[in-house]
Design a protein around this motif. Structure first.
Motif, PDB file in Angstrom:
ATOM      1  N   GLY A  35      -1.031  -4.929   7.748  1.00 32.45           N
ATOM      2  CA  GLY A  35      -0.542  -3.624   8.191  1.00 32.45           C
ATOM      3  C   GLY A  35      -1.490  -2.871   9.103  1.00 32.45           C
ATOM      4  N   LYS A  36      -2.574  -3.525   9.554  1.00 35.16           N
ATOM      5  CA  LYS A  36      -3.559  -2.836  10.378  1.00 35.16           C
ATOM      6  C   LYS A  36      -2.966  -2.576  11.765  1.00 35.16           C
ATOM      7  CE  LYS A  36      -8.584  -3.200  10.907  1.00 35.16           C
ATOM      8  NZ  LYS A  36      -8.824  -2.780  12.277  1.00 35.16           N
ATOM      9  N   THR A  37      -3.080  -1.319  12.204  1.00 34.40           N
ATOM     10  CA  THR A  37      -2.651  -1.020  13.566  1.00 34.40           C
ATOM     11  C   THR A  37      -3.868  -1.135  14.473  1.00 34.40           C
ATOM     12  OG1 THR A  37      -2.937   1.300  12.995  1.00 34.40           O
ATOM     13  CG2 THR A  37      -0.706   0.457  13.016  1.00 34.40           C
ATOM     14  N   LYS A  38      -3.664  -0.946  15.775  1.00 32.70           N
ATOM     15  CA  LYS A  38      -4.775  -1.110  16.715  1.00 32.70           C
ATOM     16  C   LYS A  38      -4.823   0.034  17.714  1.00 32.70           C
ATOM     17  CE  LYS A  38      -6.676  -5.575  17.904  1.00 32.70           C
ATOM     18  NZ  LYS A  38      -7.947  -5.099  17.480  1.00 32.70           N
ATOM     19  N   LEU A  39      -6.034   0.536  17.960  1.00 31.70           N
ATOM     20  CA  LEU A  39      -6.196   1.634  18.911  1.00 31.70           C
ATOM     21  C   LEU A  39      -5.873   1.175  20.327  1.00 31.70           C
ATOM     22  CD1 LEU A  39      -7.110   4.543  19.433  1.00 31.70           C
ATOM     23  CD2 LEU A  39      -9.431   3.694  19.658  1.00 31.70           C
ATOM     24  N   SER A  45      -7.553   6.885   0.125  1.00 38.01           N
ATOM     25  CA  SER A  45      -7.337   7.296   1.510  1.00 38.01           C
ATOM     26  C   SER A  45      -7.597   8.783   1.709  1.00 38.01           C
ATOM     27  CB  SER A  45      -5.913   6.954   1.959  1.00 38.01           C
ATOM     28  OG  SER A  45      -5.002   7.715   1.204  1.00 38.01           O
ATOM     29  N   MET A  84       0.848  -1.189   0.000  1.00 39.94           N
ATOM     30  CA  MET A  84       0.000   0.000   0.000  1.00 39.94           C
ATOM     31  C   MET A  84       0.878   1.231   0.000  1.00 39.94           C
ATOM     32  SD  MET A  84      -3.125   0.692   2.401  1.00 39.94           S
ATOM     33  CE  MET A  84      -3.408   1.999   3.498  1.00 39.94           C
ATOM     34  N   MET A 125      -9.291  10.080   9.029  1.00 39.98           N
ATOM     35  CA  MET A 125      -8.433   9.693   7.918  1.00 39.98           C
ATOM     36  C   MET A 125      -7.862  10.926   7.218  1.00 39.98           C
ATOM     37  SD  MET A 125     -10.865   6.656   6.428  1.00 39.98           S
ATOM     38  CE  MET A 125      -9.710   6.007   5.230  1.00 39.98           C
ATOM     39  N   GLU A 171      -6.590   2.912  11.349  1.00 39.91           N
ATOM     40  CA  GLU A 171      -5.969   1.600  11.600  1.00 39.91           C
ATOM     41  C   GLU A 171      -5.641   0.925  10.277  1.00 39.91           C
ATOM     42  OE1 GLU A 171      -7.988   0.147  15.854  1.00 39.91           O
ATOM     43  OE2 GLU A 171      -8.722  -0.661  13.977  1.00 39.91           O
ATOM     44  N   ASN A 172      -6.592   1.012   9.339  1.00 38.90           N
ATOM     45  CA  ASN A 172      -6.357   0.408   8.026  1.00 38.90           C
ATOM     46  C   ASN A 172      -5.219   1.093   7.280  1.00 38.90           C
ATOM     47  OD1 ASN A 172      -8.382  -1.496   8.258  1.00 38.90           O
ATOM     48  ND2 ASN A 172      -9.938  -0.082   7.516  1.00 38.90           N
ATOM     49  N   LEU A 173      -5.024   2.385   7.587  1.00 39.56           N
ATOM     50  CA  LEU A 173      -3.936   3.123   6.941  1.00 39.56           C
ATOM     51  C   LEU A 173      -2.619   2.943   7.691  1.00 39.56           C
ATOM     52  CD1 LEU A 173      -5.771   6.501   6.168  1.00 39.56           C
ATOM     53  CD2 LEU A 173      -5.379   4.606   4.617  1.00 39.56           C
ATOM     54  N   SER A 174      -2.602   2.007   8.640  1.00 42.43           N
ATOM     55  CA  SER A 174      -1.406   1.707   9.441  1.00 42.43           C
ATOM     56  C   SER A 174      -0.883   2.909  10.214  1.00 42.43           C
ATOM     57  CB  SER A 174      -0.273   1.158   8.572  1.00 42.43           C
ATOM     58  OG  SER A 174      -0.743   0.152   7.729  1.00 42.43           O
ATOM     59  N   VAL A 175      -1.768   3.770  10.677  1.00 42.97           N
ATOM     60  CA  VAL A 175      -1.321   4.901  11.500  1.00 42.97           C
ATOM     61  C   VAL A 175      -0.869   4.346  12.854  1.00 42.97           C
ATOM     62  CG1 VAL A 175      -2.071   6.999  12.660  1.00 42.97           C
ATOM     63  CG2 VAL A 175      -2.891   6.487  10.360  1.00 42.97           C
ATOM     64  N   PRO A 176       0.373   4.623  13.268  1.00 40.60           N
ATOM     65  CA  PRO A 176       0.880   4.047  14.515  1.00 40.60           C
ATOM     66  C   PRO A 176       0.289   4.714  15.757  1.00 40.60           C
ATOM     67  CG  PRO A 176       2.506   5.505  13.560  1.00 40.60           C
ATOM     68  CD  PRO A 176       1.360   5.462  12.602  1.00 40.60           C
ATOM     69  N   LEU A 177       0.596   4.117  16.936  1.00 41.04           N
ATOM     70  CA  LEU A 177      -0.223   4.433  18.097  1.00 41.04           C
ATOM     71  C   LEU A 177      -0.342   5.844  18.650  1.00 41.04           C
ATOM     72  CD1 LEU A 177      -1.061   2.215  21.081  1.00 41.04           C
ATOM     73  CD2 LEU A 177      -2.493   3.742  19.774  1.00 41.04           C
ATOM     74  N   ALA A 185     -11.503   4.718  14.913  1.00 38.28           N
ATOM     75  CA  ALA A 185     -10.137   4.253  14.681  1.00 38.28           C
ATOM     76  C   ALA A 185     -10.031   3.364  13.443  1.00 38.28           C
ATOM     77  CB  ALA A 185      -9.631   3.487  15.905  1.00 38.28           C
ATOM     78  N   PHE A 186     -11.158   2.820  12.998  1.00 37.62           N
ATOM     79  CA  PHE A 186     -11.116   1.824  11.917  1.00 37.62           C
ATOM     80  C   PHE A 186     -10.359   2.302  10.668  1.00 37.62           C
ATOM     81  CE2 PHE A 186     -13.104  -0.349   8.237  1.00 37.62           C
ATOM     82  CZ  PHE A 186     -12.731  -1.636   8.540  1.00 37.62           C
ATOM     83  N   GLY A 187     -10.684   3.503  10.204  1.00 40.51           N
ATOM     84  CA  GLY A 187     -10.020   4.022   9.005  1.00 40.51           C
ATOM     85  C   GLY A 187      -8.523   4.173   9.174  1.00 40.51           C
ATOM     86  N   ARG A 225      -8.479  -3.598   4.043  1.00 40.04           N
ATOM     87  CA  ARG A 225      -7.892  -4.560   3.099  1.00 40.04           C
ATOM     88  C   ARG A 225      -7.376  -5.754   3.872  1.00 40.04           C
ATOM     89  NH1 ARG A 225      -2.286  -2.400   3.346  1.00 40.04           N
ATOM     90  NH2 ARG A 225      -2.594  -1.012   5.072  1.00 40.04           N
ATOM     91  N   ARG A 227     -13.325   2.947   3.614  1.00 43.41           N
ATOM     92  CA  ARG A 227     -12.417   3.363   4.673  1.00 43.41           C
ATOM     93  C   ARG A 227     -11.123   2.547   4.619  1.00 43.41           C
ATOM     94  NH1 ARG A 227     -16.522   3.641   9.619  1.00 43.41           N
ATOM     95  NH2 ARG A 227     -14.781   4.328  10.898  1.00 43.41           N
ATOM     96  N   CYS A 228     -10.802   2.120   3.418  1.00 47.23           N
ATOM     97  CA  CYS A 228      -9.502   1.496   3.133  1.00 47.23           C
ATOM     98  C   CYS A 228      -9.266   0.159   3.828  1.00 47.23           C
ATOM     99  CB  CYS A 228      -8.349   2.453   3.453  1.00 47.23           C
ATOM    100  SG  CYS A 228      -8.391   3.936   2.462  1.00 47.23           S
ATOM    101  N   TRP A 252      -4.371   3.785  -3.623  1.00 46.89           N
ATOM    102  CA  TRP A 252      -4.530   4.043  -2.181  1.00 46.89           C
ATOM    103  C   TRP A 252      -4.404   5.520  -1.840  1.00 46.89           C
ATOM    104  CZ3 TRP A 252      -7.032   0.644   0.368  1.00 46.89           C
ATOM    105  CH2 TRP A 252      -6.934  -0.705   0.022  1.00 46.89           C
ATOM    106  N   LEU A 282      -2.479   7.635  16.287  1.00 45.25           N
ATOM    107  CA  LEU A 282      -3.807   7.052  16.095  1.00 45.25           C
ATOM    108  C   LEU A 282      -4.775   7.540  17.172  1.00 45.25           C
ATOM    109  CD1 LEU A 282      -5.671   4.957  14.687  1.00 45.25           C
ATOM    110  CD2 LEU A 282      -4.638   3.210  16.118  1.00 45.25           C
TER     111      LEU A 282
END
Lengths: 600, 271
Positions: free
Chosen positions: B234-238, A94, A1, A170, A121-127, A117-119, B230, B227-228, A90, A130
């Motif tokens: 690469g999914k991060t977590k809150l 995005s 991505m 996002m 999270e999918n964009l791999s935004v770190p903690l 957080a779902f969006g 996939r 909302r992307c 992407w 996020l």
């Protein structure tokens, strides 16, 4: 991505579409061209409204921009990136945020914050980032305090704001609203639109707004109207809406003030300019001019008086109260009203005021905790109450209830079987059932050709009619209709209200739940106002809106037309601000006597 | 009415068990299960009882609430007890009537089995359903299931599915209620008539419910794509699960208590 950061990108065109074509094949094998050689562009920061009847290709177009559908032909650039190239996929998606129509079907998270957080999270935004984004987005839409609540317990308006927060987190450049306000009540709708305006100011977000609401369309910089997948007209709101005949031909409505302007100009044969349609203020100015100068030239409309309802009371509610649980507080209480033969009573109030609870009592689905609900039984010449189990079947014969979005009650293989379900359950013989079904079809604008089809392959508007017919076939003399026109396009709405008028003329008595204050004031003989489960008003619409302090204290919005008339009343004191119909309003402006002052 | 339905039977609280990492709780639960099954002498069973009571105290949930979770299985427990009491014949005869006979061995076995079932349910509800939200439970399974990814089990997707199911249960319950009301208005009946008629009545609810659920699924999938989403890539977590000092501490304490009944039993036998 691979996502390119667009923060410092100097693109000017947010969307640029050339000759887009999208077609698909339906289940029965016919090819449909949903989008047919459409070209348009949207500049960065612009607010563009897309209008058109249901099925005109608006949603498909929106989905193509978010890369959820792909054009068969044509060229599409988003943020000046070619949408055809995989490397931009992407980046484009995005940076686009989309809010859909049904609030329930776009919430993914089990809690509010999880959903936002779902969006990211999918964009791999770190903690730490996020969590910061989630908090900021929730704060922006005013839902921070609900962060760990379950979304299912929230109101429709809150859910749509949550959807916005999910998109905001996002950090989008383009916001696509796909009929996002159509399931909201007027108050929630205002809040939502206000939020969108704020986002434009604060963040410079470009907005593409698909809507059926013409007042919403007027907020846009530019309007595009689609018909059968093609652009029929586009331009600024005044450029588009000043072409009144074309707008009506395309199945759209005008804002109420524009309708009144058009009516006045037509009656007096006064030419009007495009600039008169620029805003309500401009239109008011033009109307003042017309009324002053051209009064003598006017022609009067032959007024259609609503038939006076008879004195026979067919439904009587006495001091009704209901609790879902013995210990629970009253869901509704202190409700007393009556409905006469041939009368329309409108029930109005904000979402969650207890409207659904109230109407569920009227055919005995719920039984009162206190008070009574009585129905007039013509044969017995007496009232029967919903409290007695043995009378329930009789009551269902008298009272037909159509809930909001009644499409979901369809379940049979064919339309015929579905419509026959109700009358059969009432124990009528085959012949009578068939006769009742055939009588109900024309009442909702259907004919025999739909009978053998499956209800699930019909369009949304047709499903609505079939569900309506299913209730009418039970031959009730009282109809309870909960938002019967909700979610339909303007033409569909007008048709439904047309059927209601016809039914009233046939002597049916109707309880109508509605959010649309203009429609309620225009069509109803009497209005019942509910506020937090309590009855705050029952009487004629004229009486309700004759005292501003009254309806404001009930937190009700006055009909849109009344705002316009109140503004005109300052110059023409004789005008009737309580004319709830555009024709009546024009009459009162043009034929009201100078010396005569109507109370307001 | 049906709106107030809650998923599982989570009781809000702030106890040690509520705060404990859900993965630790799942592992401990497995350990307690093993202990309960291995404890097959009265002494061990008594010790296990004491340990489960200790858990109950730690959870700070009222005993009434815990006992409520036993209610649905009382019938099964009684059934198993009766079958065992009359079928196992060892030791002395205590009572007989015709072909029915109760022996000391049978009674002991029956009591042990009933106790085992009782403890199992109590441990499950204290450790999992009463103190862990369904979401955290799903998270724990996702995290513990990570090794399965090596053999191509779609662990993230399964966790997503569970979480969406949890999210939609209240929505679908509400919808069922709405559809039932609409169909009753058309004369459908759900609580009268014979079994066949009742089943037929529910068709009027199930068909629309399925149709709508499919529509919802389709729309939700589009919204998720927008909302992307996939998959898990690469999914991060809150709220990522993270072991804290207290999790290690209580994890160890509770592991020791779990093994305790077996140790007690061992030394008792030596005596």
């Amino acid at each position: 991505m691979e996502i390119k950061d667009l923060t410092n990108s100097s693109y000017e065109q947010t969307v640029s579409a050339k000759e887009l074509v999208f077609s698909y094949t339906t289940n029965d094998g016919t090819d449909v061209t949903a989008v047919d050689h459409v070209s348009f562009s949207v500049k960065k920061g612009e607010y563009v409204a897309i209008l058109g009847r249901n099925g005109s290709g608006k949603s498909t177009l929106a989905k193509m921009i978010d890369l959820l559908e792909f054009p068969d032909e044509g060229e599409l650039n988003i943020f000046e990136l070619n949408a055809d190239e995989d490397e931009h996929f992407w980046t484009i998606r995005s940076h686009c945020g989309m809010v859909f129509q049904n609030p329930d079907n776009q919430i993914v998270g089990t809690t509010v914050e999880e959903d936002v957080a779902f969006g990211p999270e999918n964009l791999s935004v770190p903690l730490p980032e996020l969590a910061r984004r989630v908090e900021k987005a929730l704060g922006y839409v005013g839902l921070l305090e609900q962060a760990d609540k379950q979304p299912s317990a929230m109101s429709g308006g809150q859910k749509q704001r949550l959807a916005i927060a999910g998109v905001l987190a996002m950090e989008p450049h383009l916001l696509i609203l796909d009929e996002s306000t159509s399931m909201l009540d007027p108050k929630a709708r205002d809040e939502f639109l206000h939020l969108v305006s704020r986002m434009r100011e604060d963040k410079g977000i470009t907005v593409l707004h698909i809507t059926h609401d013409m007042h919403e369309a007027y907020r846009a910089d530019r309007v595009i109207v689609l018909e059968h997948g093609r652009i029929r007209v586009s331009g600024t709101p005044s450029e588009v809406f000043s072409q009144v005949e074309l707008i009506r031909e395309l199945g759209l409505e005008l804002p109420k003030w524009a309708e009144l302007l058009w009516e006045l100009a037509n009656r007096t044969n006064t030419p009007i300019e495009q600039s008169d349609f620029e805003s309500e203020e401009k239109a008011l100015e033009a109307m003042r001019r017309i009324v002053r100068e051209k009064k003598s030239l006017a022609t009067k409309t032959s007024k259609q008086e609503n038939a006076k309802p008879s004195e026979q009371v067919v439904l009587r509610v006495n001091d009704l109260a209901y609790r879902y649980d013995k210990k629970a507080p009253d869901a509704i209480s202190g409700i007393s009203f009556d409905l006469r033969k041939g009368e329309i009573v409108a029930v109005i109030g904000h979402s969650g005021c207890g409207k659904t609870t109230l109407i569920s009592h009227l055919n005995g689905i719920l039984r009162p905790s206190e008070g009574t609900v009585e129905i007039w039984d013509q044969e017995a010449q007496a009232f029967i109450t919903t409290n007695r189990n043995t009378d329930i079947k009789k009551i269902r014969k008298h009272v037909g209830l159509l809930f909001q979005y009644p499409e979901y009650q369809l379940f049979e293989e064919t339309v015929e079987k579905d419509i026959l379900f109700g009358p059969k359950k009432l124990g009528y013989d085959e012949e009578k059932c068939k006769r009742l079904m055939m009588e109900s079809l024309p009442l909702v604008g259907l004919d025999e050709s739909v009978l053998k089809r499956s209800p699930f392959e019909l369009s949304g508007g047709q499903k609505r009619r079939v569900a309506f017919a299913g209730i009418l076939a039970m031959a009730p003399d009282i109809l309870i209709l909960d938002e019967p026109a909700a979610g339909l396009d303007p033409v569909g709405q007008q048709e439904i209200f047309g059927y209601i008028e016809t039914l009233r003329k046939q002597g049916k008595s109707i309880v109508l739940v509605s959010h649309d204050m203009d429609k309620a004031a225009q069509i109803a003989d009497r209005v019942l106002v509910l506020k937090q489960g309590k009855q705050t008003f029952f009487g004629t619409p004229r009486k309700l809106f004759s005292s501003q302090s009254d309806y404001l204290s009930m937190r009700l919005d006055a009909p849109v037309l009344m705002h316009t008339m109140l503004a005109l009343k300052k110059d023409f004191p004789y005008a009737d601000a309580l004319a709830f119909d555009v024709k009546d309003a024009a009459d009162s402006l043009l034929f009201g006597k100078e010396g005569e002052v109507t109370p307001s | 009415m049906m709106k107030d339905i809650s998923i599982g039977r989570y009781v809000n609280g702030n106890s040690v068990l509520h705060k404990l990492d859900p993965r630790v709780k799942v592992l401990l639960f497995i350990l307690y299960m093993v202990t309960i099954f291995l404890a097959n002498r009265p002494v061990a069973m008594l010790a296990t009882f004491a340990v489960v009571l200790f858990l109950a105290l730690l959870s700070r949930i009222s005993f009434i609430e815990i006992l409520k979770s036993i209610r649905p299985i009382i019938f099964i427990m009684a059934f198993i007890f009766v079958i065992n009491v009359f079928t196992i014949r060892s030791g002395e005869e205590l009572w007989s009537w015709g072909f029915l006979k109760i022996t000391t061995g049978g009674l002991e076995q029956a009591v042990m089995l009933a106790c085992r079932l009782l403890l199992l349910i109590m441990a499950t509800s204290i450790l999992l359903s009463l103190t862990t939200t369904p979401l955290k439970f799903a998270d724990a399974l996702e995290s513990l299931g990570k090794p399965l990814k090596l053999i191509k089990v779609p662990v993230n997707e399964m966790a997503m599915t569970i979480s969406i199911a949890l999210r939609f249960i209240p929505t679908l319950v509400e919808e069922t209620d709405k559809i039932m009301k609409a169909q009753s208005s058309r004369g459908a009946e759900y609580d009268t008539g014979n079994l066949f008629q009742r089943v037929k009545g529910y068709v009027t609810v199930l068909v629309p419910l399925f149709v709508s659920a499919f529509k919802r699924a389709e729309e939700l999938a589009t919204a998720m794509e927008a909302r992307c989403y996939r998959g898990g890539v690469g999914k991060t977590k809150l709220h990522p699960l993270k072991m804290k000092g207290s999790d290690y501490l209580w994890g160890s304490i509770l592991t020791v208590t779990a093994i305790l009944p077996l140790v007690v039993d061992f030394f008792w036998k030596l005596k």
